[in-house]
Motif scaffolding. Sequence first.
Motif, PDB file in Angstrom:
ATOM      1  N   GLY A  71      44.836  58.544 -17.937  1.00 52.60           N
ATOM      2  CA  GLY A  71      44.743  59.833 -18.605  1.00 52.60           C
ATOM      3  C   GLY A  71      43.749  60.764 -17.936  1.00 52.60           C
ATOM      4  N   ARG A  72      43.160  61.626 -18.749  1.00 53.73           N
ATOM      5  CA  ARG A  72      42.264  62.653 -18.223  1.00 53.73           C
ATOM      6  C   ARG A  72      40.945  62.071 -17.711  1.00 53.73           C
ATOM      7  NH1 ARG A  72      38.318  63.860 -22.072  1.00 53.73           N
ATOM      8  NH2 ARG A  72      38.722  62.996 -24.142  1.00 53.73           N
ATOM      9  N   LEU A  73      40.310  62.821 -16.859  1.00 52.35           N
ATOM     10  CA  LEU A  73      38.990  62.473 -16.344  1.00 52.35           C
ATOM     11  C   LEU A  73      37.967  62.671 -17.450  1.00 52.35           C
ATOM     12  CD1 LEU A  73      37.218  61.846 -13.759  1.00 52.35           C
ATOM     13  CD2 LEU A  73      36.941  64.327 -13.578  1.00 52.35           C
ATOM     14  N   ILE A  74      37.128  61.655 -17.692  1.00 57.37           N
ATOM     15  CA  ILE A  74      36.126  61.773 -18.755  1.00 57.37           C
ATOM     16  C   ILE A  74      34.704  61.569 -18.254  1.00 57.37           C
ATOM     17  CG2 ILE A  74      37.666  61.194 -20.657  1.00 57.37           C
ATOM     18  CD1 ILE A  74      36.701  58.314 -20.492  1.00 57.37           C
ATOM     19  N   GLY A  75      34.523  61.288 -16.979  1.00 55.66           N
ATOM     20  CA  GLY A  75      33.166  61.105 -16.464  1.00 55.66           C
ATOM     21  C   GLY A  75      33.150  60.867 -14.971  1.00 55.66           C
ATOM     22  N   LYS A  76      32.015  61.146 -14.360  1.00 50.39           N
ATOM     23  CA  LYS A  76      31.821  60.909 -12.933  1.00 50.39           C
ATOM     24  C   LYS A  76      30.457  60.279 -12.710  1.00 50.39           C
ATOM     25  CE  LYS A  76      34.619  64.779 -11.186  1.00 50.39           C
ATOM     26  NZ  LYS A  76      34.598  66.001 -10.338  1.00 50.39           N
ATOM     27  N   GLY A  77      30.330  59.542 -11.631  1.00 51.74           N
ATOM     28  CA  GLY A  77      29.050  58.927 -11.304  1.00 51.74           C
ATOM     29  C   GLY A  77      29.015  58.576  -9.835  1.00 51.74           C
ATOM     30  N   GLY A  78      27.919  57.944  -9.409  1.00 56.27           N
ATOM     31  CA  GLY A  78      27.790  57.561  -8.019  1.00 56.27           C
ATOM     32  C   GLY A  78      28.801  56.503  -7.616  1.00 56.27           C
ATOM     33  N   PHE A  79      29.334  55.761  -8.587  1.00 59.80           N
ATOM     34  CA  PHE A  79      30.288  54.680  -8.334  1.00 59.80           C
ATOM     35  C   PHE A  79      31.702  55.191  -8.138  1.00 59.80           C
ATOM     36  CE2 PHE A  79      29.861  55.597 -12.781  1.00 59.80           C
ATOM     37  CZ  PHE A  79      31.168  55.836 -13.156  1.00 59.80           C
ATOM     38  N   GLY A  80      32.037  56.365  -8.699  1.00 63.04           N
ATOM     39  CA  GLY A  80      33.407  56.866  -8.682  1.00 63.04           C
ATOM     40  C   GLY A  80      33.653  57.744  -9.893  1.00 63.04           C
ATOM     41  N   SER A  81      34.793  57.558 -10.524  1.00 61.10           N
ATOM     42  CA  SER A  81      35.172  58.387 -11.676  1.00 61.10           C
ATOM     43  C   SER A  81      35.653  57.517 -12.828  1.00 61.10           C
ATOM     44  CB  SER A  81      36.286  59.363 -11.279  1.00 61.10           C
ATOM     45  OG  SER A  81      35.874  60.188 -10.197  1.00 61.10           O
ATOM     46  N   VAL A  82      35.616  58.098 -14.034  1.00 61.99           N
ATOM     47  CA  VAL A  82      36.033  57.385 -15.248  1.00 61.99           C
ATOM     48  C   VAL A  82      37.161  58.158 -15.921  1.00 61.99           C
ATOM     49  CG1 VAL A  82      35.263  56.311 -17.379  1.00 61.99           C
ATOM     50  CG2 VAL A  82      33.641  56.700 -15.530  1.00 61.99           C
ATOM     51  N   TYR A  83      38.187  57.430 -16.341  1.00 62.97           N
ATOM     52  CA  TYR A  83      39.348  58.049 -16.956  1.00 62.97           C
ATOM     53  C   TYR A  83      39.657  57.399 -18.287  1.00 62.97           C
ATOM     54  CZ  TYR A  83      39.893  59.463 -12.114  1.00 62.97           C
ATOM     55  OH  TYR A  83      39.654  59.956 -10.860  1.00 62.97           O
ATOM     56  N   LEU A  84      40.281  58.169 -19.138  1.00 67.86           N
ATOM     57  CA  LEU A  84      40.818  57.611 -20.360  1.00 67.86           C
ATOM     58  C   LEU A  84      42.130  56.929 -19.982  1.00 67.86           C
ATOM     59  CD1 LEU A  84      39.886  57.756 -23.331  1.00 67.86           C
ATOM     60  CD2 LEU A  84      41.565  59.585 -23.653  1.00 67.86           C
ATOM     61  N   ALA A  85      42.443  55.816 -20.602  1.00 70.06           N
ATOM     62  CA  ALA A  85      43.697  55.125 -20.312  1.00 70.06           C
ATOM     63  C   ALA A  85      44.347  54.678 -21.620  1.00 70.06           C
ATOM     64  CB  ALA A  85      43.450  53.922 -19.415  1.00 70.06           C
ATOM     65  N   ASN A  86      45.662  54.768 -21.682  1.00 73.85           N
ATOM     66  CA  ASN A  86      46.423  54.343 -22.853  1.00 73.85           C
ATOM     67  C   ASN A  86      47.439  53.295 -22.429  1.00 73.85           C
ATOM     68  OD1 ASN A  86      45.731  56.524 -25.089  1.00 73.85           O
ATOM     69  ND2 ASN A  86      45.962  57.609 -23.160  1.00 73.85           N
ATOM     70  N   VAL A  87      47.580  52.251 -23.244  1.00 77.35           N
ATOM     71  CA  VAL A  87      48.560  51.219 -22.903  1.00 77.35           C
ATOM     72  C   VAL A  87      49.966  51.772 -23.061  1.00 77.35           C
ATOM     73  CG1 VAL A  87      47.048  49.293 -23.458  1.00 77.35           C
ATOM     74  CG2 VAL A  87      48.503  50.257 -25.238  1.00 77.35           C
ATOM     75  N   LYS A  88      50.905  51.251 -22.269  1.00 82.07           N
ATOM     76  CA  LYS A  88      52.263  51.773 -22.264  1.00 82.07           C
ATOM     77  C   LYS A  88      53.049  51.371 -23.522  1.00 82.07           C
ATOM     78  CE  LYS A  88      52.534  51.974 -17.226  1.00 82.07           C
ATOM     79  NZ  LYS A  88      53.192  51.480 -15.987  1.00 82.07           N
ATOM     80  N   LYS A  89      52.731  50.189 -24.054  1.00 84.18           N
ATOM     81  CA  LYS A  89      53.422  49.724 -25.256  1.00 84.18           C
ATOM     82  C   LYS A  89      52.385  49.339 -26.313  1.00 84.18           C
ATOM     83  CE  LYS A  89      57.427  48.002 -22.678  1.00 84.18           C
ATOM     84  NZ  LYS A  89      58.258  46.798 -22.378  1.00 84.18           N
ATOM     85  N   PRO A  90      51.792  50.330 -26.983  1.00 86.00           N
ATOM     86  CA  PRO A  90      50.696  50.060 -27.934  1.00 86.00           C
ATOM     87  C   PRO A  90      51.103  49.221 -29.137  1.00 86.00           C
ATOM     88  CG  PRO A  90      51.455  52.331 -28.118  1.00 86.00           C
ATOM     89  CD  PRO A  90      52.110  51.767 -26.900  1.00 86.00           C
ATOM     90  N   LYS A  91      52.383  49.200 -29.480  1.00 83.11           N
ATOM     91  CA  LYS A  91      52.826  48.451 -30.655  1.00 83.11           C
ATOM     92  C   LYS A  91      53.297  47.039 -30.326  1.00 83.11           C
ATOM     93  CE  LYS A  91      54.103  52.595 -33.271  1.00 83.11           C
ATOM     94  NZ  LYS A  91      55.185  53.294 -34.023  1.00 83.11           N
ATOM     95  N   SER A  92      53.262  46.695 -29.062  1.00 79.51           N
ATOM     96  CA  SER A  92      53.710  45.369 -28.651  1.00 79.51           C
ATOM     97  C   SER A  92      52.741  44.290 -29.112  1.00 79.51           C
ATOM     98  CB  SER A  92      53.851  45.309 -27.130  1.00 79.51           C
ATOM     99  OG  SER A  92      54.103  43.980 -26.706  1.00 79.51           O
ATOM    100  N   ARG A  93      53.263  43.202 -29.640  1.00 84.14           N
ATOM    101  CA  ARG A  93      52.411  42.097 -30.088  1.00 84.14           C
ATOM    102  C   ARG A  93      51.865  41.300 -28.911  1.00 84.14           C
ATOM    103  NH1 ARG A  93      55.531  39.459 -35.357  1.00 84.14           N
ATOM    104  NH2 ARG A  93      55.436  41.317 -36.693  1.00 84.14           N
ATOM    105  N   ASN A  94      52.481  41.449 -27.766  1.00 83.88           N
ATOM    106  CA  ASN A  94      52.083  40.670 -26.591  1.00 83.88           C
ATOM    107  C   ASN A  94      51.116  41.408 -25.667  1.00 83.88           C
ATOM    108  OD1 ASN A  94      53.816  38.519 -27.331  1.00 83.88           O
ATOM    109  ND2 ASN A  94      55.566  39.610 -26.434  1.00 83.88           N
TER     110      ASN A  94
END
Length: 363
Positions: free
Chosen positions: A27-50
């Motif tokens: 997802g979108r960029l939510i932070g930066k640092g000396g190590f690289g960048s941080v992003y929001l991430a969402n699972v592709k199948k949030p309702k999956s039991r597995n």
Amino acid sequence: MKRKTLAEQVEGGEESLYNHGVSWWRGRLIGKGGFGSVYLANVKKPKSRNRIYPPVMAVKSAEVSVSSSLQKEKEVFNHLYGCPYILECYGEEITTNKDGEMVYNLLLEYASGGTLADLIKKSGGHGLPESDVKKYTRSVLQGIAYIHSLGYVHCDLKPANVLLVSTKSDEFVPKIGDFGLAKKIEKSKKRKLFSYLGGTTSYMAPETVVDHIQEPPSDIWALGCIVYEMFTGKSVWDVKPNMSTEQLLKKIGNRYELPKIPSEISKDGKDFLKGCLAKKPTFRFTAEMLLNHPFVSGLDNTKGSEFGEILEEGWMDPIVTLPDVENEFCASSYSEDWSFISEEGPSSSSVDEKSGVSQFQCP
């Protein structure tokens, strides 16, 4: 033409078809640092039991060629799992960007409550109520005790690296994150001639500044700085706007200059700070000693306490908010987080009969 960074590509929408994980979308960029960048991430199948990941995560990313800091952090997380006061790491994954370059990704809990630094900032320079200072301090202490018991030193403890994780009752549990500068405790008393100095200047211990020593007492000093900041809303050192890093380092290393303990706080609070901010590391309390201090020993971080009911099973759907990131003095910083922890019990410690080393058990 200068090549765009991964963060710039994501912000510009150029990565919409690239650089996602096997089971998660970047997802979108939510932070930066000396190590690289941080992003929001969402699972592709949030309702999956597995599914193996929570619905929302924070993903720290850097091109593989410059990802040594993130890979080191993953190695530390491999040892520091199972403590409800330490950020959870879900794994690592290599993805490919639109230019065919490999990107290293560290999958972490997402902090819907931001950081302790944000909370202190909201106080407008007045600090937090002492009851809040106590409960946050105890949680961070339990995390520190666990880190030290497993033979590590964090080396960059500060409010920006204490992340507030949401619970079912809409309370927040503080968790220690950002282990990019963490290191193993040196068993040998011989000092290295060229030791690496890392961390955030205003939270560095005197022995770190003077002798480049970063051992468990250095983390305790940093904890004292954090507690002081929670109490007052200000830095432990009277830092002037025009003060240089060199001047601040000299101030910290001055053997005759001590932080001024706030007069308006309780007697237990003053005594606790003195146990953390002793100039000589040998005079500082350990994390386990501090957990027994009257300032925090009467608190019970269990079900039904200040933090409310903690998750026992399943994943939470977090509120998606994250403030800006602080990056200072070689620190690989990021304000990260999300939330999943098991029901907590009282902390305890035991002694390994073979080694004689105290083993702290996180609740």
